[in-house]
Design an enzyme around this catalytic site. Structure first.
Site, short mmCIF file in Angstrom:
data_model
loop_
_atom_site.label_atom_id
_atom_site.label_comp_id
_atom_site.label_asym_id
_atom_site.label_seq_id
_atom_site.Cartn_x
_atom_site.Cartn_y
_atom_site.Cartn_z
N ASN A 10 3.17 -57.29 -15.58
CA ASN A 10 2.40 -56.07 -15.27
C ASN A 10 2.93 -55.55 -13.93
OD1 ASN A 10 0.53 -54.14 -14.60
ND2 ASN A 10 -1.20 -55.56 -14.38
N LYS A 12 2.37 -52.89 -12.43
CA LYS A 12 1.41 -52.05 -11.69
C LYS A 12 2.14 -50.80 -11.15
CE LYS A 12 -1.38 -56.10 -10.92
NZ LYS A 12 -2.30 -56.86 -10.09
N HIS A 96 -7.75 -53.77 -17.57
CA HIS A 96 -7.35 -54.56 -16.41
C HIS A 96 -8.43 -54.45 -15.33
CE1 HIS A 96 -5.25 -55.81 -12.78
NE2 HIS A 96 -4.48 -56.52 -13.59
N GLU A 98 -8.32 -53.93 -12.30
CA GLU A 98 -8.14 -52.79 -11.38
C GLU A 98 -8.63 -51.49 -12.02
OE1 GLU A 98 -4.02 -53.62 -10.48
OE2 GLU A 98 -4.71 -55.46 -9.52
N GLU A 165 -8.22 -63.13 -16.56
CA GLU A 165 -7.77 -62.94 -15.20
C GLU A 165 -8.96 -62.96 -14.24
OE1 GLU A 165 -3.72 -60.80 -15.14
OE2 GLU A 165 -5.24 -59.25 -15.27
N GLY A 171 -3.54 -61.14 -7.22
CA GLY A 171 -2.87 -60.62 -6.04
C GLY A 171 -3.32 -61.27 -4.74
N SER A 210 -2.05 -64.54 -9.81
CA SER A 210 -1.16 -65.28 -8.92
C SER A 210 -0.34 -66.37 -9.63
CB SER A 210 -1.92 -65.87 -7.74
OG SER A 210 -2.55 -64.81 -6.99
P1 PGA Z 1 -0.90 -61.10 -9.86
O1 PGA Z 1 -1.52 -59.99 -10.85
O2 PGA Z 1 0.01 -61.96 -10.68
O3 PGA Z 1 -0.17 -60.30 -8.81
O4 PGA Z 1 -2.05 -61.86 -9.30
C1 PGA Z 1 -1.88 -60.32 -12.16
C2 PGA Z 1 -2.47 -59.12 -12.84
O5 PGA Z 1 -3.18 -58.34 -12.19
O6 PGA Z 1 -2.23 -58.89 -14.05
#
Ligand code: PGA
Length: 248
Positions: A10, A12, A96, A98, A165, A171, A210
């Site tokens: 992803n 982003k 997601h 976000e 998640e 993140g 992460s």
């Molecule tokens: P990350 O993000 O691996 O940077 O923690 C995962 C995601 O949001 O899909």
């Protein structure tokens, strides 16, 4: 039951035409001999045509990070499922955290997007997961069940992927321990069994939050973890490839 693992990047809101070309070329050449894992990348929508062209004959699939629940029309700034398909997207990330938290996507909007994606023939990657506050209140299972139920009330999870998640792990550099993740993955599968046991066994449940080359192996070794949805580490070809290798 053998489920083929999936590792999906992803990206982003990151990248440029130039950086994407370099990243894809490194990921492609580094994974040509890798079998037993499905690999996908989800670029920002504007770069999908660039990615589509580069990956036209590749083993790497690609998809959107979001999609509109409406078919077409006066929805300024939105992208339709038919448009993702027009560029041969296979997947689309739905709900997601976000999108849920920053753009206020509700469980019911997420469910509408899920239905639209499936009806169009895209494979939705449905994201679920609790916040830190919810984990501390011991309501992780309740939250995840609510997010799943919103979707299973209107559709099934056949030809779909789930990504668990935990919001506190996205993140932040804080990964759920393999045991913590497995516990929720097993809960998800068991919860889905109530509506359809076959689909519950078949559905890939990815872990996200992460994931890095250094921790992927121990996460993917768990029985109900069928790969990962990778944010930050998917922008680094070497790290992403290590994660793909760990899924085999
Ligand atoms: P990350 O993000 O691996 O940077 O923690 C995962 C995601 O949001 O899909």
């Amino acid at each position: 039951m053998m489920r083929t693992p999936l590792v999906a990047g992803n990206w982003k809101m990151n990248g440029s035409q130039e950086s994407i070309k370099a990243l894809l070329s490194a990921i492609s050449s580094g994974s040509t001999n890798l079998s037993g894992v499905d690999i996908a990348v989800c670029p920002p929508a504007i770069y999908i045509p660039v990615v589509a062209q580069i990956l036209a004959k590749s083993h790497i699939a690609y998809g959107g990070q979001n999609v509109c629940e409406k078919e077409k029309g006066a929805f300024t700034g939105e992208i339709a499922t038919s448009m993702l398909l027009d560029f041969s997207c296979k997947y689309v990330i739905i709900g997601h955290s976000e999108r849920r938290s920053i753009y206020n996507e509700s469980d019911s909007l997420v469910a509408e997007k899920f239905v639209a994606a499936k009806q169009a023939g895209l494979i939705p990657i449905l994201c679920v997961g609790e916040t830190l506050d919810e984990r501390e209140q011991n309501i992780t299972e309740k939250v995840v069940a609510r997010q799943l139920d919103a979707v299973t009330a209107v559709d099934n999870l056949d030809n779909a992927v789930i990504a668990y998640e935990p919001v506190w792990a996205i993140g932040t550099g804080k990964t759920a321990s393999p045991e913590q993740a497995q516990e929720v993955h097993a809960f998800i599968r068991q919860h889905l069994t109530q509506s359809n046991a076959d689909i519950a066994q078949k559905v890939q449940i990815l872990y996200g939050g992460s994931v890095k080359g250094s921790n992927a192996q121990e996460l993917f070794a768990k029985e109900d973890i069928d790969g990962g949805l990778i944010g930050g580490a998917s922008l680094d070809a070497e790290d992403f490839l290590r994660i793909c290798q760990a899924a085999v």
